[in-house]
Motif scaffolding. Structure first.
Motif, PDB file in Angstrom:
ATOM      1  N   CYS A 135       0.613  -1.255   0.203  1.00  0.00           N
ATOM      2  CA  CYS A 135      -0.027  -0.152   0.103  1.00  0.00           C
ATOM      3  C   CYS A 135       0.991   1.223   0.317  1.00  0.00           C
ATOM      4  O   CYS A 135       1.218   1.886   1.235  1.00  0.00           O
ATOM      5  CB  CYS A 135      -0.703   0.246   1.380  1.00  0.00           C
ATOM      6  N   GLU A 136       1.291   1.606  -1.092  1.00  0.00           N
ATOM      7  CA  GLU A 136       2.493   2.630  -1.289  1.00  0.00           C
ATOM      8  C   GLU A 136       1.520   3.836  -2.133  1.00  0.00           C
ATOM      9  O   GLU A 136       1.403   2.661  -3.857  1.00  0.00           O
ATOM     10  CB  GLU A 136       3.571   3.095  -1.668  1.00  0.00           C
ATOM     11  N   PHE A 137       1.036   4.542  -2.397  1.00  0.00           N
ATOM     12  CA  PHE A 137       0.342   5.114  -3.252  1.00  0.00           C
ATOM     13  C   PHE A 137       1.408   6.151  -3.986  1.00  0.00           C
ATOM     14  O   PHE A 137       2.305   6.727  -3.826  1.00  0.00           O
ATOM     15  CB  PHE A 137      -0.686   6.823  -2.864  1.00  0.00           C
ATOM     16  N   LYS A 138       1.197   5.555  -5.540  1.00  0.00           N
ATOM     17  CA  LYS A 138       1.983   6.200  -6.514  1.00  0.00           C
ATOM     18  C   LYS A 138       2.033   7.584  -7.189  1.00  0.00           C
ATOM     19  O   LYS A 138       0.909   7.949  -7.684  1.00  0.00           O
ATOM     20  CB  LYS A 138       1.979   5.630  -7.585  1.00  0.00           C
ATOM     21  N   ILE A 139       2.854   8.889  -6.753  1.00  0.00           N
ATOM     22  CA  ILE A 139       2.582   9.813  -7.276  1.00  0.00           C
ATOM     23  C   ILE A 139       2.787  10.363  -8.462  1.00  0.00           C
ATOM     24  O   ILE A 139       4.358   9.875  -8.659  1.00  0.00           O
ATOM     25  CB  ILE A 139       3.083  11.324  -6.647  1.00  0.00           C
ATOM     26  N   ASP A 140       2.540  10.612  -9.765  1.00  0.00           N
ATOM     27  CA  ASP A 140       2.685  11.132 -11.206  1.00  0.00           C
ATOM     28  C   ASP A 140       2.970  12.527 -11.423  1.00  0.00           C
ATOM     29  O   ASP A 140       2.383  13.339 -10.870  1.00  0.00           O
ATOM     30  CB  ASP A 140       3.235   9.882 -12.412  1.00  0.00           C
ATOM     31  N   ALA A 141       3.437  12.594 -12.212  1.00  0.00           N
ATOM     32  CA  ALA A 141       3.875  14.025 -12.826  1.00  0.00           C
ATOM     33  C   ALA A 141       1.719  14.286 -12.858  1.00  0.00           C
ATOM     34  O   ALA A 141       1.391  15.746 -12.459  1.00  0.00           O
ATOM     35  CB  ALA A 141       3.756  14.397 -14.320  1.00  0.00           C
ATOM     36  N   TYR A 142       0.943  13.642 -13.671  1.00  0.00           N
ATOM     37  CA  TYR A 142      -1.006  13.605 -13.806  1.00  0.00           C
ATOM     38  C   TYR A 142      -0.924  13.878 -12.280  1.00  0.00           C
ATOM     39  O   TYR A 142      -2.160  15.013 -12.274  1.00  0.00           O
ATOM     40  CB  TYR A 142      -0.738  12.704 -13.829  1.00  0.00           C
ATOM     41  N   THR A 143      -0.993  13.024 -11.835  1.00  0.00           N
ATOM     42  CA  THR A 143      -1.310  13.529 -10.347  1.00  0.00           C
ATOM     43  C   THR A 143      -0.876  15.185 -10.006  1.00  0.00           C
ATOM     44  O   THR A 143      -1.906  16.032  -8.772  1.00  0.00           O
ATOM     45  CB  THR A 143      -1.273  12.572  -9.113  1.00  0.00           C
ATOM     46  N   LYS A 144      -0.047  15.714  -9.841  1.00  0.00           N
ATOM     47  CA  LYS A 144       0.448  16.871  -9.204  1.00  0.00           C
ATOM     48  C   LYS A 144      -0.151  17.680  -9.893  1.00  0.00           C
ATOM     49  O   LYS A 144      -0.919  18.815  -9.579  1.00  0.00           O
ATOM     50  CB  LYS A 144       2.127  17.095  -9.721  1.00  0.00           C
ATOM     51  N   ARG A 145      -0.517  17.335 -11.136  1.00  0.00           N
ATOM     52  CA  ARG A 145      -0.849  18.777 -12.570  1.00  0.00           C
ATOM     53  C   ARG A 145      -2.393  18.542 -12.248  1.00  0.00           C
ATOM     54  O   ARG A 145      -2.834  19.810 -11.489  1.00  0.00           O
ATOM     55  CB  ARG A 145      -0.979  18.302 -13.580  1.00  0.00           C
ATOM     56  N   LEU A 146      -2.577  17.484 -11.376  1.00  0.00           N
ATOM     57  CA  LEU A 146      -4.543  17.264 -11.175  1.00  0.00           C
ATOM     58  C   LEU A 146      -4.595  18.040  -9.921  1.00  0.00           C
ATOM     59  O   LEU A 146      -6.047  18.918  -9.711  1.00  0.00           O
ATOM     60  CB  LEU A 146      -4.848  15.936 -11.008  1.00  0.00           C
ATOM     61  N   LEU A 147      -3.563  18.130  -8.352  1.00  0.00           N
ATOM     62  CA  LEU A 147      -4.049  18.481  -7.634  1.00  0.00           C
ATOM     63  C   LEU A 147      -4.168  20.151  -7.423  1.00  0.00           C
ATOM     64  O   LEU A 147      -4.532  20.637  -6.712  1.00  0.00           O
ATOM     65  CB  LEU A 147      -3.612  17.473  -6.603  1.00  0.00           C
ATOM     66  N   ILE A 148      -2.554  20.726  -8.264  1.00  0.00           N
ATOM     67  CA  ILE A 148      -3.200  21.663  -8.135  1.00  0.00           C
ATOM     68  C   ILE A 148      -3.973  22.176  -8.316  1.00  0.00           C
ATOM     69  O   ILE A 148      -4.647  23.417  -8.690  1.00  0.00           O
ATOM     70  CB  ILE A 148      -1.725  21.962  -8.825  1.00  0.00           C
TER      71      ILE A 148
END
Length: 212
Positions: A135-148
């Motif tokens: 259970c380790e959530f993977k953050i990527d460039a899309y995740t960052k852009r979306l959250l921002i």
DNA sequence: AGCCAGGCTACCG
DNA sequence: CGGTAGCATGGC
């Protein structure tokens, strides 16, 4: 229900199940190793290019640590060439193989993975989440852009903060560990599917239905 | 024709 | 610490 989980539900309803990892060969003996190879090869590259490389490796029977070790290095580089950065990635993969063999089947800690040259936070989480079912959530460039874009984090957010936000939000809603793992795996895949549509080109988020 | 891709290391201040 | 050049091929 918190916002992070609501986003997941919305994405799932819209795109459906994505499958945990785009595995090249379902019958492969060592799925963990294939996932690790894919995770390294996909660094700053599209997965379609990675699939070509994995296909090249497969015909040489080289989705296998020892086969790669015994292979001529230039030949190996040629096989992974479609994924780009083939000199670097060859070095990274060899470093990982050394580490992987020493594990002898055990599951590595995240911290140990991060000490392998070529494995940063995202690649480590990718290997753990999809290769080792951790259970380790993977953050990527899309995740960052979306959250921002959704205003959930500020522009100079760090990987660690985003990961904590995602994991805290989801563990708050989901108590069953198996279910939690599945959601972690699906969620990242859904973000990629969504990100390809709305978060590849600037300005990001045009037409994104999550922004309501 | 140019921009971008499911990042990471090395090196700079 | 934060910021950035370099890595390289392929797809659109």
């Amino acid at each position: 229900m918190n916002q992070i989980y609501t986003i997941y539900q919305t994405l799932y309803k819209h795109y459906g199940a994505q499958g945990w990892w785009p595995t090249f060969d379902e019958n492969i003996k060592d799925k963990t190793f294939e996932v690790a190879l894919g995770s390294i090869l996909t660094q700053n590259t599209t997965f379609t290019s990675v699939e070509t490389s994995l296909q090249n490796l497969h015909v040489e029977n080289a989705i296998d640590p020892d086969v790669i070790l015994n292979m001529n290095i230039d030949k190996f580089k040629t096989l992974i060439k479609p994924s780009g950065y083939y000199n670097q990635k060859a070095e990274y993969i060899l470093a990982f193989i050394k580490f992987y063999k020493a594990l002898d089947g055990r599951t590595p800690s995240r911290d140990d993975l991060l000490h392998v040259k070529g494995i940063g936070e995202e690649t480590a989480d990718s290997i753990l989440l999809y290769g080792y079912e951790q259970c380790e959530f993977k953050i990527d460039a899309y995740t960052k852009r979306l959250l921002i874009e959704l205003g959930l984090v500020d522009a100079k957010v760090k990987y660690k903060e985003m990961k904590k936000l995602m994991q805290d939000s989801l563990t708050q809603e989901i108590k069953d560990k198996k279910e939690l793992l599945k959601v972690y795996q699906e969620y990242h895949a859904l973000i990629v599917a969504h990100g390809k549509k709305f978060y590849s080109k600037k300005p990001y988020g045009v037409g994104c239905f999550l922004k309501n």
